[in-house]
Design a protein around this motif. Sequence first.
Motif, PDB file in Angstrom:
ATOM      1  N   VAL B  58       0.841  -1.202   0.000  1.00  0.00           N
ATOM      2  CA  VAL B  58       0.000   0.000   0.000  1.00  0.00           C
ATOM      3  C   VAL B  58       0.875   1.251   0.000  1.00  0.00           C
ATOM      4  N   LEU B  59       1.923   1.216   0.834  1.00  0.00           N
ATOM      5  CA  LEU B  59       2.775   2.401   0.986  1.00  0.00           C
ATOM      6  C   LEU B  59       3.467   2.753  -0.326  1.00  0.00           C
ATOM      7  N   TYR B  61       3.196   1.145  -3.644  1.00  0.00           N
ATOM      8  CA  TYR B  61       2.476   1.155  -4.911  1.00  0.00           C
ATOM      9  C   TYR B  61       1.287   2.088  -4.896  1.00  0.00           C
ATOM     10  N   VAL B  62       0.466   2.003  -3.834  1.00  0.00           N
ATOM     11  CA  VAL B  62      -0.710   2.878  -3.800  1.00  0.00           C
ATOM     12  C   VAL B  62      -0.293   4.310  -3.480  1.00  0.00           C
ATOM     13  N   GLY B  63       0.609   4.458  -2.503  1.00  0.00           N
ATOM     14  CA  GLY B  63       0.916   5.795  -2.021  1.00  0.00           C
ATOM     15  C   GLY B  63       1.839   6.588  -2.915  1.00  0.00           C
ATOM     16  N   ALA B  64       2.727   5.899  -3.651  1.00  0.00           N
ATOM     17  CA  ALA B  64       3.690   6.664  -4.440  1.00  0.00           C
ATOM     18  C   ALA B  64       3.588   6.365  -5.928  1.00  0.00           C
ATOM     19  N   MET B  66       1.360   4.769  -7.866  1.00  0.00           N
ATOM     20  CA  MET B  66       0.110   5.023  -8.581  1.00  0.00           C
ATOM     21  C   MET B  66      -0.234   6.505  -8.599  1.00  0.00           C
ATOM     22  N   VAL B  67       0.231   7.233  -7.588  1.00  0.00           N
ATOM     23  CA  VAL B  67      -0.008   8.685  -7.613  1.00  0.00           C
ATOM     24  C   VAL B  67       0.695   9.287  -8.832  1.00  0.00           C
ATOM     25  N   LEU B  68       1.951   8.858  -9.058  1.00  0.00           N
ATOM     26  CA  LEU B  68       2.690   9.377 -10.204  1.00  0.00           C
ATOM     27  C   LEU B  68       2.068   8.887 -11.509  1.00  0.00           C
ATOM     28  N   LEU B  70      -1.118   8.203 -12.018  1.00  0.00           N
ATOM     29  CA  LEU B  70      -2.315   9.017 -12.237  1.00  0.00           C
ATOM     30  C   LEU B  70      -1.918  10.396 -12.745  1.00  0.00           C
TER      31      LEU B  70
END
Lengths: 352, 200
Positions: B58-59, B61-64, B66-68, B70
């Motif tokens: 989560v930290l 892949y989701v937090g960093a 995937m933000v980039l 998106l």
Amino acid sequence: MLDSISSLWFGLPDYARSTAWILLITVSIIICVALLTLWERKVIGWMQLRRGPNRVRIFGLLPGLGQPFADVIKLLMKEVVVPANANKFLFRIAPIIALVPAFATWAVIPLSPELVVADIDAGLLYVLALTSMGVYGIILAGWSANSKYAFLGAMRSAAQIVAYEIAMGFALVGVLMAAGSLNLGKIVLQQQGGPLAWNWFWLFPLFVVYFISGVAETNRAPFDVAEGESEIVAGFHVEYSGIAFAIFFLAEYANMILISALTSVMFLGGWLSPFEGYPIIGDTFLAKPSFFWLGLKIFVFLFLFLWFRATFPRYRYDQIMRLGWKALIPVTLVWIAVEGLMAHFRIGPWSS
Amino acid sequence: MLVQILFYLFGAFLVASALGVIVARNPVHSALALVLCFVTSAAIWLLLEAEFLAVVLVLVYVGAVMVLFLFVVMMLDIDLAELRSGFTRYAWLGWITAGVVIVEIVGVVTARNLGVDVTRGTVPLPEDYSNTAELGNVLYTRFAYPFELAAMLLLVAIIAAIALTMRRRPGLKVQDVAKQVAVRREERVRIVKMDPEKRP
């Protein structure tokens, strides 16, 4: 009477008790946010030699105390306008995504020596993972509104949060090295022994970096380019009105309280008392660790948030990026190396 | 029992969101479905008592990441009609990949029935077992060199990515921060003394 209540309380099954705590913590955070907005307006008012809100009273007490509640009622009454070409589903869900992590993180924060909702071993990682998810609310709000200003705000916020999260993570690596545990309760216990044993003393650069990154992460002044009202109207929440806007507001202030609580827990000894072990005070209330001390520390950091807002002009976007990547991250890296030396020579937190 | 119900629930979510990644028309929706995908796989890892991997998934892949992702996908101007025009031309490649993946999955699932049980089942771990500490111990002692090697590889990749995209354009204007900070008042401000009004 008291006995029957406590026997009723301890007779409840575990899940019922933790649900009760969750409800209690959530409601108190919401009330704290309401009072914090009032406190912010009052403090900034005094700093600018104004009075701040002083009209709405509750039961004729304290001028201004009713202001946040009046504001909430006003926002509840207003229509939530969804822009014509907005992505309706994401537009409606974005405020909720922004709000949830701000509340969910409280599960692992030790509020007093006895009270923590979920005492998990990977608490610090959980905190990092959840705080990194809050950015989705902002990005989705900016994108789904189909507005240029909102989109610009979302892009700024995404770049800023990714940059400062790294510095934040590295600062917490330092705390982790000092405590030797990811459990927040153990991190607090490791800092026992008076104010100079707290982490802020030996990890001072990390403490400063962590709080600055925290201010940047919550999009507060002077890092509030995501809103930047003089450049891009109101940034990511331009198109939000009524209660949807209020939820973003709630999320921002809940995050402020959260960052203050985390800084207190990681660097200022959480619920530990600053007068621990002073013979003059002895065994009184002041010497005992309790929620009172955590609350006091949170309050001090919240005041810093407001003070920053009243004092500092807004950073330019490229300055924010430079500060994050070229100043804060190198500082944390250097200090982690210094900590390695301290651990090797058994100085400070590693002396025992 | 509850664990099994949760597993199937998360599994269903995972498959549905993975499907969402490839069938969504809008690339932003695809990216968001991928986020959901990561979160549900983290939940499944939690059920397997691998809390470190779950939280780090989560930290990171989701937090960093995937933000980039998106960030980039939102900025792209994608013409869907043009994207779909070449779809059938590469369909055979897709079918072959899908076939290989299905054969592999069936192989893994039926391996136990053939008598070669590699996973040895899952035994519930003791209460004080910390997945994070165990991983740390193994990673920094037994696998220290492979770990360092992987880190170096990532570092090389970062530098390569920067080197590939850095272009020295002629006439590029950049700020010299040190110079900006070192500016003194006397260099910028000139105080002109003049009379309050012009003499006639």
